[in-house]
Design an enzyme around this catalytic site. Structure first.
Site, PDB file in Angstrom:
ATOM      1  CG  HIS A  83      -1.909  -1.117   1.211  1.00 52.52           C
ATOM      2  ND1 HIS A  83      -2.819  -1.339   0.208  1.00 52.52           N
ATOM      3  CD2 HIS A  83      -2.069  -2.127   2.092  1.00 52.52           C
ATOM      4  CE1 HIS A  83      -3.520  -2.428   0.476  1.00 52.52           C
ATOM      5  NE2 HIS A  83      -3.074  -2.932   1.609  1.00 52.52           N
ATOM      6  CB  ILE A  90       0.363   6.138   2.406  1.00 55.05           C
ATOM      7  CG1 ILE A  90       1.819   6.457   2.745  1.00 55.05           C
ATOM      8  CG2 ILE A  90      -0.191   5.011   3.276  1.00 55.05           C
ATOM      9  CD1 ILE A  90       1.997   7.134   4.096  1.00 55.05           C
ATOM     10  CB  CYS A  91      -3.117   2.985  -1.093  1.00 55.25           C
ATOM     11  SG  CYS A  91      -4.801   2.539  -1.541  1.00 55.25           S
ATOM     12  CG  LEU A  92      -4.240   4.369   5.844  1.00 53.07           C
ATOM     13  CD1 LEU A  92      -4.444   2.870   6.078  1.00 53.07           C
ATOM     14  CD2 LEU A  92      -3.162   4.898   6.781  1.00 53.07           C
TER      15      LEU A  92
END
Length: 151
Positions: A83, A90-92
């Protein structure tokens, strides 16, 4: 703007006095501006990232806390994680659509520590090369597609 500065002052004090495990505010980063923080991070013991050092960049808009901060990894060592893109994005979900003003810098840091700590295999996202070539410099402008996975 005054409420944003008051909130950031409060969070700054909290981060200085009780930082999440493995996190340290880079004090020099807040000497000239309160809207851009660098946080030094160390990988948690017993994880794939144990002993590794990373740096997070938090940028706050004048609408904080109603608008989420821009958060990304920066510096020489970007964690290899499903992620985390090689440019530090950041893929959050809590960094975009699942953001709530009830969240804080500390809670974001804890979520990132948890995300890294639960990782079972170091690898980049499958679309890393394409994403890095075509994305906006601001990760908040990305329309993320969140997937439930075991990392």
């Amino acid at each position: 703007m005054a409420s944003m500065q008051k909130r950031l002052q409060k969070e700054l004090l909290a981060l200085q006095s009780d930082p999440p495990p493995g996190m340290t505010l880079n004090e020099r980063s807040v000497q000239n501006t309160i809207t851009e923080w660098f946080i030094d991070m160390e990988g948690a013991p017993g994880t794939l990232y144990e002993g590794e050092k990373f740096q997070l960049l938090f940028k706050f808009s004048g609408r904080y806390p109603f608008d989420s901060p821009q958060v990304m990894f920066t510096g020489e060592n970007i964690p290899i994680h499903p992620h985390v893109y090689s440019n530090g994005h950041i893929c959050l979900s809590i960094l975009t659509e699942d953001w709530s003003p009830a969240l804080s810098v500390q809670s974001v840091c804890l979520s990132i520590i948890s995300m890294l700590s639960s990782c079972k295999e170091k690898q980049r996202p499958p679309d890393n090369s394409f994403y890095v070539k075509t994305c906006n410099k601001n990760p908040k402008k990305t329309k993320w597609w969140y997937h439930v996975d075991t990392c």
